[in-house]
Design a protein around this motif. Structure first.
Motif, PDB file in Angstrom:
ATOM      1  N   ILE A 195       0.761  -1.263   0.039  1.00  0.00           N
ATOM      2  CA  ILE A 195       0.152   0.099  -0.012  1.00  0.00           C
ATOM      3  C   ILE A 195       0.743   1.344   0.053  1.00  0.00           C
ATOM      4  O   ILE A 195       1.897   1.265   0.647  1.00  0.00           O
ATOM      5  CB  ILE A 195      -0.862  -0.086   1.124  1.00  0.00           C
ATOM      6  N   LYS A 196       0.298   2.208  -0.968  1.00  0.00           N
ATOM      7  CA  LYS A 196       1.249   3.449  -1.055  1.00  0.00           C
ATOM      8  C   LYS A 196       1.491   4.204   0.470  1.00  0.00           C
ATOM      9  O   LYS A 196       0.441   4.008   1.276  1.00  0.00           O
ATOM     10  CB  LYS A 196       0.524   4.340  -1.627  1.00  0.00           C
ATOM     11  N   ASP A 197       2.532   4.648   0.645  1.00  0.00           N
ATOM     12  CA  ASP A 197       2.773   5.650   2.013  1.00  0.00           C
ATOM     13  C   ASP A 197       3.023   4.644   3.156  1.00  0.00           C
ATOM     14  O   ASP A 197       3.399   5.010   4.351  1.00  0.00           O
ATOM     15  CB  ASP A 197       1.813   6.666   2.258  1.00  0.00           C
ATOM     16  N   VAL A 198       2.632   3.208   3.153  1.00  0.00           N
ATOM     17  CA  VAL A 198       2.802   2.474   4.207  1.00  0.00           C
ATOM     18  C   VAL A 198       4.357   2.153   4.589  1.00  0.00           C
ATOM     19  O   VAL A 198       5.077   1.785   3.619  1.00  0.00           O
ATOM     20  CB  VAL A 198       1.997   1.205   4.004  1.00  0.00           C
ATOM     21  N   CYS A 199       4.837   2.358   5.689  1.00  0.00           N
ATOM     22  CA  CYS A 199       6.047   2.200   6.233  1.00  0.00           C
ATOM     23  C   CYS A 199       6.270   0.657   7.046  1.00  0.00           C
ATOM     24  O   CYS A 199       7.215   0.239   6.782  1.00  0.00           O
ATOM     25  CB  CYS A 199       6.394   3.180   7.246  1.00  0.00           C
ATOM     26  N   VAL A 200       5.321   0.630   7.649  1.00  0.00           N
ATOM     27  CA  VAL A 200       5.311  -0.803   8.350  1.00  0.00           C
ATOM     28  C   VAL A 200       3.958  -1.622   8.124  1.00  0.00           C
ATOM     29  O   VAL A 200       2.994  -1.058   8.143  1.00  0.00           O
ATOM     30  CB  VAL A 200       5.379  -0.748   9.900  1.00  0.00           C
ATOM     31  N   ALA A 201       4.206  -2.932   7.606  1.00  0.00           N
ATOM     32  CA  ALA A 201       2.843  -3.870   7.342  1.00  0.00           C
ATOM     33  C   ALA A 201       2.992  -4.919   8.456  1.00  0.00           C
ATOM     34  O   ALA A 201       4.246  -5.424   8.949  1.00  0.00           O
ATOM     35  CB  ALA A 201       3.068  -4.349   6.209  1.00  0.00           C
ATOM     36  N   LEU A 202       2.027  -5.507   9.056  1.00  0.00           N
ATOM     37  CA  LEU A 202       1.903  -6.429   9.920  1.00  0.00           C
ATOM     38  C   LEU A 202       1.028  -7.449   9.674  1.00  0.00           C
ATOM     39  O   LEU A 202      -0.273  -7.217   9.074  1.00  0.00           O
ATOM     40  CB  LEU A 202       1.466  -5.804  11.299  1.00  0.00           C
ATOM     41  N   PHE A 203       1.019  -8.776   9.933  1.00  0.00           N
ATOM     42  CA  PHE A 203       0.096  -9.668   9.837  1.00  0.00           C
ATOM     43  C   PHE A 203       0.143 -10.728  11.118  1.00  0.00           C
ATOM     44  O   PHE A 203       1.004 -11.203  11.241  1.00  0.00           O
ATOM     45  CB  PHE A 203       0.438 -10.793   8.356  1.00  0.00           C
ATOM     46  N   PHE A 204      -1.279 -10.710  11.595  1.00  0.00           N
ATOM     47  CA  PHE A 204      -1.396 -11.630  12.662  1.00  0.00           C
ATOM     48  C   PHE A 204      -2.131 -12.760  12.541  1.00  0.00           C
ATOM     49  O   PHE A 204      -3.186 -12.736  11.759  1.00  0.00           O
ATOM     50  CB  PHE A 204      -2.443 -10.713  13.744  1.00  0.00           C
ATOM     51  N   ARG A 205      -1.481 -14.175  12.637  1.00  0.00           N
ATOM     52  CA  ARG A 205      -1.934 -15.266  12.524  1.00  0.00           C
ATOM     53  C   ARG A 205      -2.201 -16.023  13.815  1.00  0.00           C
ATOM     54  O   ARG A 205      -1.349 -16.148  14.525  1.00  0.00           O
ATOM     55  CB  ARG A 205      -1.071 -15.951  11.652  1.00  0.00           C
ATOM     56  N   GLU A 206      -3.722 -16.158  14.138  1.00  0.00           N
ATOM     57  CA  GLU A 206      -3.877 -17.120  15.185  1.00  0.00           C
ATOM     58  C   GLU A 206      -3.482 -18.334  15.047  1.00  0.00           C
ATOM     59  O   GLU A 206      -3.587 -19.212  14.022  1.00  0.00           O
ATOM     60  CB  GLU A 206      -5.213 -16.957  15.539  1.00  0.00           C
ATOM     61  N   ASP A 207      -2.700 -18.902  15.963  1.00  0.00           N
ATOM     62  CA  ASP A 207      -2.534 -20.474  16.193  1.00  0.00           C
ATOM     63  C   ASP A 207      -3.487 -21.344  16.055  1.00  0.00           C
ATOM     64  O   ASP A 207      -4.621 -21.121  16.792  1.00  0.00           O
ATOM     65  CB  ASP A 207      -1.368 -20.692  17.273  1.00  0.00           C
ATOM     66  N   HIS A 251      -2.598 -17.978  21.131  1.00  0.00           N
ATOM     67  CA  HIS A 251      -1.092 -17.675  20.720  1.00  0.00           C
ATOM     68  C   HIS A 251      -1.387 -17.082  19.312  1.00  0.00           C
ATOM     69  O   HIS A 251      -2.148 -17.654  18.420  1.00  0.00           O
ATOM     70  CB  HIS A 251      -0.268 -18.978  20.445  1.00  0.00           C
ATOM     71  N   PHE A 252      -0.542 -15.926  19.122  1.00  0.00           N
ATOM     72  CA  PHE A 252      -0.728 -15.143  17.772  1.00  0.00           C
ATOM     73  C   PHE A 252       0.897 -14.944  17.057  1.00  0.00           C
ATOM     74  O   PHE A 252       1.640 -14.643  17.793  1.00  0.00           O
ATOM     75  CB  PHE A 252      -1.321 -13.865  17.980  1.00  0.00           C
ATOM     76  N   HIS A 253       1.020 -15.273  16.078  1.00  0.00           N
ATOM     77  CA  HIS A 253       2.236 -15.274  15.004  1.00  0.00           C
ATOM     78  C   HIS A 253       2.104 -14.031  14.450  1.00  0.00           C
ATOM     79  O   HIS A 253       1.075 -13.811  13.729  1.00  0.00           O
ATOM     80  CB  HIS A 253       2.441 -16.632  14.310  1.00  0.00           C
ATOM     81  N   VAL A 254       3.297 -13.130  14.781  1.00  0.00           N
ATOM     82  CA  VAL A 254       2.937 -11.740  13.964  1.00  0.00           C
ATOM     83  C   VAL A 254       4.406 -11.821  12.945  1.00  0.00           C
ATOM     84  O   VAL A 254       5.427 -11.990  13.291  1.00  0.00           O
ATOM     85  CB  VAL A 254       3.237 -10.511  14.933  1.00  0.00           C
ATOM     86  N   SER A 255       3.904 -11.321  11.733  1.00  0.00           N
ATOM     87  CA  SER A 255       4.870 -11.026  10.718  1.00  0.00           C
ATOM     88  C   SER A 255       5.044  -9.502  10.551  1.00  0.00           C
ATOM     89  O   SER A 255       3.899  -9.107  10.401  1.00  0.00           O
ATOM     90  CB  SER A 255       4.408 -11.830   9.360  1.00  0.00           C
ATOM     91  N   LEU A 256       6.485  -9.044  10.391  1.00  0.00           N
ATOM     92  CA  LEU A 256       6.546  -7.687  10.551  1.00  0.00           C
ATOM     93  C   LEU A 256       7.398  -7.308   9.052  1.00  0.00           C
ATOM     94  O   LEU A 256       8.334  -7.866   9.008  1.00  0.00           O
ATOM     95  CB  LEU A 256       7.118  -6.994  11.741  1.00  0.00           C
ATOM     96  N   ARG A 257       7.005  -6.216   8.418  1.00  0.00           N
ATOM     97  CA  ARG A 257       7.728  -5.807   7.335  1.00  0.00           C
ATOM     98  C   ARG A 257       7.854  -4.341   6.987  1.00  0.00           C
ATOM     99  O   ARG A 257       7.030  -3.835   7.714  1.00  0.00           O
ATOM    100  CB  ARG A 257       6.907  -6.497   6.029  1.00  0.00           C
ATOM    101  N   SER A 258       9.207  -3.811   6.728  1.00  0.00           N
ATOM    102  CA  SER A 258       9.295  -2.455   6.811  1.00  0.00           C
ATOM    103  C   SER A 258       9.668  -2.174   5.403  1.00  0.00           C
ATOM    104  O   SER A 258      10.580  -2.900   4.704  1.00  0.00           O
ATOM    105  CB  SER A 258      10.437  -2.200   7.803  1.00  0.00           C
ATOM    106  N   LYS A 259       9.357  -0.770   4.969  1.00  0.00           N
ATOM    107  CA  LYS A 259       9.693  -0.500   3.726  1.00  0.00           C
ATOM    108  C   LYS A 259      10.547   0.828   3.707  1.00  0.00           C
ATOM    109  O   LYS A 259      10.474   1.503   2.699  1.00  0.00           O
ATOM    110  CB  LYS A 259       8.709  -0.639   2.236  1.00  0.00           C
TER     111      LYS A 259
END
Length: 321
Positions: free
Chosen positions: A251-263, A269-277
């Motif tokens: 997404i335009k202008d997004v600096c950090v993206a997150l994805f929450f996956r429930e176990d 328990h939640f697994h979190v993926s973090l991405r930065s651009k």
């Protein structure tokens, strides 16, 4: 140099366990299969055990059936264990105990958060992938790279560089890829197998995740989630979530993206993926919750209600922003 120590260890030992992190993806799978080929070329006894099953869209890989999960091989005695693409032993999941029982641990990884848990720790943070490091091991040991091995290494590097879009892609990376293509690999066919081979349930699950997409922090943070009920209703698996976080990242202008996956199995328990651009170091954020990875791509696991987990992670990301 650590690579020379690994060469001596491989020459010394005979029975090897190979493993990688939970929820295997292209780099961990390609690296494991490639190093297994190297060891077999040297007449070593090799067993690959992963905590989780191989995702369906990687089942086209030759020799993938050699990767075991629930098997009596866990009771086998090994001279040494080679752990690939894994920042700490806990990330090997159910294989951790088998690794610890091995006589010697060789740790090959490129995560900045690696905890140096091995007897030998070859950690190169600037490497594009573990696959790139395994390629160098082939050269160091003068073991022939076959077309099959070239495919393993190509997929490892392709997927961990985001098809050569991430900043971990270097000139050396492209030089290695150029050599691997010389073995007759067809990029389009590989790309189709990896990226255009999803199940209907995986696409439906993505639709569910995107329908709940949220953007916050004045458009700088985007996040999406998949809950246990979504998996159950769609009959999907955790492996179907691979790369979901990148849709938020795009997404335009997004600096950090997150994805929450429930176990699916462990309550709360939640697994979190973090991405930065941008300049945000998401490895620093993940480390606050016992996770880690790379500066622009990391992950962690939190325990609690979805509301509380989301609040804690967003707060830390906001602080970094």
């Amino acid at each position: 140099m650590e690579i020379k120590k690994i060469k001596k260890a491989i020459e010394k030992y005979d029975k090897f366990l190979i493993t990688a992190h939970i929820n295997p993806e292209g780099d961990s799978l390609g690296s494991q299969l490639a190093i297994a080929s190297l060891l077999r070329a040297l007449d070593k006894d090799v067993t690959i055990i992963d905590s989780d099953a191989v995702p369906e869209h990687y089942r086209f890989l030759p020799g993938v059936d050699l990767i075991r999960n629930k098997t009596r091989a866990r009771n086998k005695k090994f001279d040494a264990a080679i752990v690939l693409d894994c920042p700490n032993l806990s990330r090997t999941g159910g294989v951790r105990g088998v690794v610890q029982k091995s006589g010697y641990i060789i740790n090959i990884d490129h995560h900045v958060s690696n905890e140096r848990f091995g007897d030998i720790n070859w950690v190169e943070e600037r490497a594009s992938s573990s696959g790139e490091m395994v390629y160098r091991l082939f050269k160091e040991m003068s073991v022939e790279i076959t077309k099959e091995v070239a495919l393993y290494l190509y997929i490892a590097i392709l997927t961990d560089t985001g098809s050569f879009n991430y900043d971990n892609t270097s000139g050396e990376t492209h030089e290695i890829i150029s050599e691997l293509l010389g073995y007759g690999i067809e990029p389009y066919e590989v790309s189709k197998s990896v990226y255009e081979n999803k199940s209907v349930r995986a696409v439906k699950l993505l639709g569910e995740a995107l329908s709940g997409l949220e953007v916050t922090a004045n458009g700088k943070v985007a996040y999406l989630a998949v809950r246990k009920k979504d998996f159950k209703r769609i009959k999907a698996k955790p492996a179907d979530c691979e790369d979901f976080v990148n849709f938020a990242r795009s997404i335009k202008d997004v600096c950090v993206a997150l994805f929450f996956r429930e176990d699916n199995e462990k309550a709360n328990h939640f697994h979190v993926s973090l991405r930065s651009k941008g300049k945000v170091n998401v490895n620093k954020v993940a480390a606050q919750f016992g996770g880690g990875g790379h500066r622009r791509a990391s992950g962690c696991t939190l325990i609690g209600s979805f509301h509380d987990v989301k609040k804690k992670v967003l707060k830390r990301v906001s602080d970094e922003l």
